[in-house]
Structures are given as structure tokens and as C-alpha cells.
Design a protein around this motif. Structure first.
Motif, PDB file in Angstrom:
ATOM      1  N   GLU A 132      -3.074  24.441 -15.212  1.00 33.73           N
ATOM      2  CA  GLU A 132      -4.178  25.399 -15.173  1.00 33.73           C
ATOM      3  C   GLU A 132      -4.385  25.821 -13.727  1.00 33.73           C
ATOM      4  O   GLU A 132      -4.629  24.981 -12.866  1.00 33.73           O
ATOM      5  N   VAL A 133      -4.304  27.130 -13.499  1.00 36.92           N
ATOM      6  CA  VAL A 133      -4.419  27.661 -12.147  1.00 36.92           C
ATOM      7  C   VAL A 133      -5.462  28.772 -12.143  1.00 36.92           C
ATOM      8  O   VAL A 133      -5.450  29.652 -13.000  1.00 36.92           O
ATOM      9  N   GLU A 134      -6.363  28.709 -11.159  1.00 37.53           N
ATOM     10  CA  GLU A 134      -7.312  29.795 -10.929  1.00 37.53           C
ATOM     11  C   GLU A 134      -7.035  30.342  -9.540  1.00 37.53           C
ATOM     12  O   GLU A 134      -7.139  29.616  -8.541  1.00 37.53           O
ATOM     13  N   CYS A 135      -6.660  31.609  -9.486  1.00 36.66           N
ATOM     14  CA  CYS A 135      -6.343  32.254  -8.212  1.00 36.66           C
ATOM     15  C   CYS A 135      -7.543  33.046  -7.727  1.00 36.66           C
ATOM     16  O   CYS A 135      -8.044  33.919  -8.434  1.00 36.66           O
ATOM     17  N   GLN A 136      -8.010  32.761  -6.528  1.00 36.44           N
ATOM     18  CA  GLN A 136      -9.125  33.463  -5.906  1.00 36.44           C
ATOM     19  C   GLN A 136      -8.575  34.543  -4.984  1.00 36.44           C
ATOM     20  O   GLN A 136      -8.881  34.581  -3.806  1.00 36.44           O
TER      21      GLN A 136
END
Length: 172
Positions: A132-136
């Protein structure tokens, strides 16, 4: 999202329950290591630290910028780092990190990986059940031999599928 909450809880528990230090404190440019214990928290007061955890139940690390962190043979591992960090996590049950700009996060041979990264970062997940990756901001995510690869961009949208292995926020 529940996985990210677990990551933060593990990291903050490490702050309160620190049971391992390689010295009084890690300072800028130091190499610090924890191993063969139950829990450990590594904190670095500065940039360019080299931190390592292995053969433990839980371990966490915090550093400012330009740091390296490797975690392996640990059940639960977490890290928080500023810009330009290299984070590697392998042979764990769960690994999570929060990293700012231009970071590299490599997670492999692990059950669950989760990371929040800043613009210009590159994430690699291979031989994991969940990534799970959240890119800002803009980022590239490479998933190889991953059962569930979930990449979300800062605006809430799904990442573009650039190839069968690569996803990106901010365009391919």
C-alpha cells in the motif's frame, strides 16, 4: 488506512517503550544498530545517519534527512524519515514508513508493506502479499510478485498504470 494507523501506533509505542540503544544517542552521520531483542527504537538527531534493525520482534527508526535504514528479520518494522532517505525492509511480517521528498523505499520478501512518500520518491515492492503506497506528489511504484498493489495519489485518485509492473502519480 487501518494499516497506516498500525504503522504509526508501532512507531509511537517504540518511542515510549524503547528498550535498546547502541549508544546514548545517535547523532548526525552515526551508524546505529539494534538486534537480538524484543523492541527497539533508534532515533537520530541529525542527517545522514545509517540505522539498522535485525532479529527482533518490533523495531522503529526516526531520522531527519539523507538517512539509510535497513530492517530485516523483524516482525513489525516502522520508520519515519525526511528527504533523500533510503529505506529497505525485508523478511518481516509488516513494514511501514513515512518519508518525505526524493525517498527510495524497497520492501521485499515481506507480508505487508505500507508507505507514505513525498514527491520524487521511488517505491519498490517485490515478493510481498500487500503493498500500500500513498504518494504525496509525483512518485513511481514498482510491484513485482505482489498479490495486492494499491497506489493512491495525493488527490485521492488511483495511480496511472504505466506498465504491468509500474504505477505512477504525476504521469508515466
Amino acid at each position: 488506512m487501518r494499516f497506516y494507523a498500525l504503522i504509526l501506533l508501532t512507531l509511537f509505542a517504540g518511542l515510549c517503550l524503547a528498550s535498546c540503544w547502541t549508544s546514548d544517542a545517535c547523532v548526525e552521520g552515526d551508524a546505529c544498530e539494534c538486534f537480538d531483542g524484543d523492541e527497539c527504537y533508534l532515533g537520530c538527531n541529525g542527517d545522514n545517519c545509517d540505522q539498522r534493525c535485525h532479529h527482533m520482534n518490533r523495531c522503529g527508526a526516526v531520522c531527519e534527512h539523507g538517512c539509510d535504514f535497513e530492517c530485516f528479520d523483524v516482525d513489525e518494522c516502522s520508520a519515519s524519515c525526511g528527504d533523500d532517505c533510503n529505506l529497505e525492509c525485508h523478511h518481516t511480517a509488516a513494514c511501514g514508513a513515512i518519508c518525505e521528498r526524493d525517498c527510495r523505499f524497497d520492501c521485499h520478501d515481506t507480508s505487508r508493506c505500507g508507505v507514505v512518500v513525498g514527491p520524487g520518491s521511488v517505491v519498490s515492492c517485490r515478493s510481498v502479499a500487500t503493498c500500500e503506497v500513498e504518494c504525496q506528489g509525483s512518485c513511481e511504484v514498482y510491484c513485482e510478485s505482489v498479490d495486492d498493489c494499491d497506489v493512491t495519489c495525493s488527490d485521492g485518485s488511483r495511480a496511472a498504470e504505466c506498465s504491468d509492473r509500474m504505477r505512477a502519480c504525476g504521469g508515466c
